[in-house]
Design an enzyme around this catalytic site. Structure first.
Site, short mmCIF file in Angstrom:
data_model
loop_
_atom_site.label_atom_id
_atom_site.label_comp_id
_atom_site.label_asym_id
_atom_site.label_seq_id
_atom_site.Cartn_x
_atom_site.Cartn_y
_atom_site.Cartn_z
N ASN A 183 0.85 -1.19 0.00
CA ASN A 183 0.00 0.00 0.00
C ASN A 183 0.89 1.25 0.00
O ASN A 183 0.90 2.04 0.95
CB ASN A 183 -0.93 -0.02 1.22
CG ASN A 183 -2.13 0.87 1.05
OD1 ASN A 183 -2.21 1.66 0.11
ND2 ASN A 183 -3.08 0.76 1.98
N HIS A 214 -6.45 2.54 11.66
CA HIS A 214 -7.20 1.38 11.21
C HIS A 214 -8.38 1.04 12.12
O HIS A 214 -9.26 0.28 11.72
CB HIS A 214 -6.28 0.16 11.09
CG HIS A 214 -5.49 0.12 9.81
ND1 HIS A 214 -4.29 0.78 9.67
CD2 HIS A 214 -5.74 -0.49 8.62
CE1 HIS A 214 -3.82 0.56 8.45
NE2 HIS A 214 -4.67 -0.19 7.79
#
Length: 435
Positions: A307, A338
């Site tokens: 990512n 997250h």
């Protein structure tokens, strides 16, 4: 066992696919001189609003409200003061939404709404754009339209100044996925003349489509193999190593396919790899570098390539701003961003330790391993160890319950991170002696 990525990435991919005709239409309209810059901003903003309502329904307000508040903060605060309040407001809002997910999952013991999970994913991407924009303004890379609240400009003029910010925060090709675009590159693409706007390449889109199809076919095959075998709760000893590796492979294929679809949608809208890049500016960074991720023998390189745009964003936002334990602070913030699920806290802290161990292990190996056969053997062993450790971390981060995390930690797979922890301890002691 319950895991996160397959829960919401499939519905997101459906909505991303539905946005393709509008992306192609936007790219075509940009070739017309009559399609003004303001019209382009309005098209991107309207598309983002429509896509948000279609994918999230009433939850779309959870995305619209922080976007509106961010623009108010940016246009009312001075550039020197804009970053901190914007950052804390956005992270506080996102954290409250994540706490709502925690309440549903852990207190009510209910499955969360798919639309709410899509909203949280979009909020996380919005946080990237909000903080990237506020950092750009704070560092002087972007001139903010702030007037301290005393400007006598008309309402239409204020809205005209705020429109590029709204468009950037909610533009539809990046609302549900895709690598992070800086505000400068976004503006350069939207303001570019028709002669400079990159035309959508049919061959490039076809090639990306074939790659996505190949990943999806491989994913179906992997899912069939996993469903035919035993799970992590039923596996025995060394069999659990294969189960974790194969399950992580399925997760990686899911992410690769999703990231490539996001990249293709941006390309279809004209936000390709070559568009909007100014001199001295970092180029376009796709999220998936599959070859490097699958062949590297270094956890640190895997971390930078997994990512990629998010990794660069975390480095700029946290790592470069931290004076004490920057690596630990970066991974701790990543766990916060997250959602602070138990598996995420454990997984990201374990990841930080593994990266630190990786630096020391390879530093000492470069000093003491001289012969070519030994270097080749060392590379093969560290490649296998890297893949198994990252599979372990991936399953820990994606765990949906404490019971899933408990099963993983008590499997044979815990041997691999423990080996790196022991090597880290021994090499730190040896480094201190050398110093």
């Amino acid at each position: 066992m319950d895991w996160l990525p397959l829960f919401f990435l499939h519905p997101v991919s459906l909505y991303q696919g539905a946005a393709f005709p509008f992306a192609l239409l936007f790219n075509y309209l940009c070739t017309m001189d009559s399609f003004s810059t303001r019209a382009r901003h309005l098209f991107l903003l309207a598309g983002g609003g429509a896509l948000a309502v279609a994918a999230m329904r009433s939850y779309a307000l959870l995305v619209f409200i922080p976007a509106l508040c961010t623009v108010v903060l940016i246009t009312s605060l001075s550039p020197q003061r804009v970053h901190r309040p914007t950052f804390f407001f956005q992270m506080s809002w996102q954290t409250l939404c994540h706490l709502g997910l925690h309440y549903t999952e852990y207190y009510l013991q209910e499955a969360p709404s798919t639309r709410f999970c899509i909203t949280l994913s979009s909020l996380m991407l919005l946080t990237q754009r909000v903080t990237s924009l506020s950092l750009d303004i704070w560092e002087g890379k972007v001139g903010a339209s702030s007037g301290g609240g005393r400007s006598r400009s008309s309402l239409s003029e204020h809205l005209g100044k705020a429109l590029p910010y709204f468009s950037y925060l909610l533009f539809f090709p990046a609302l549900l996925g895709g690598p992070l675009w800086s505000f400068q590159r976004f503006q350069a693409r939207v303001q570019g003349s028709s002669s400079l706007s990159p035309r959508c390449s049919c061959w490039a889109l076809s090639w990306r489509g074939l790659q996505i199809l190949g990943l999806e076919c491989t994913k179906v095959f992997m899912r069939g193999v996993l469903s035919a075998g035993v799970g992590l709760t039923d596996c025995q000893r060394l069999e659990c190593i294969y189960v974790v590796w194969a399950t992580a492979g399925l997760f990686k294929l899911t992410y690769y396919s999703h990231w490539m679809l996001d990249d293709t949608l941006l390309h279809a809208a004209g936000f390709g790899s070559e568009s909007g890049q100014g001199p001295g500016e970092e180029g376009y960074v796709p999220d998936a570098d599959i070859w490097t991720l699958e062949t590297t023998h270094r956890i640190s390189l895997f971390t930078r390539k997994w990512n990629q745009s998010t990794a660069r964003w975390l480095r700029r936002l946290v790592f470069q701003q931290s004076r004490v334990w920057p690596l630990l602070q970066t991974f701790a913030f990543s766990a916060w961003w997250h959602g602070l699920h138990p598996g995420q806290v454990f997984g990201f802290l374990c990841w930080a330790v593994m990266v630190e161990a990786d630096y020391l292990i390879h530093t000492f190996a470069d000093l003491f391993i001289r012969s070519q056969p030994m270097r080749l053997l060392y590379r093969i062993l560290t490649w296998a160890h890297t893949q198994l450790i990252m599979a372990y971390i991936m399953l820990a981060v994606e765990a949906r319950s404490l019971s899933s995390l408990w099963v993983l930690c008590h499997s044979y797979n815990s041997v691999f991170p423990v080996v790196y922890c022991i090597l880290l301890f021994l090499l730190v002691k040896r480094k201190c002696k050398f110093n």
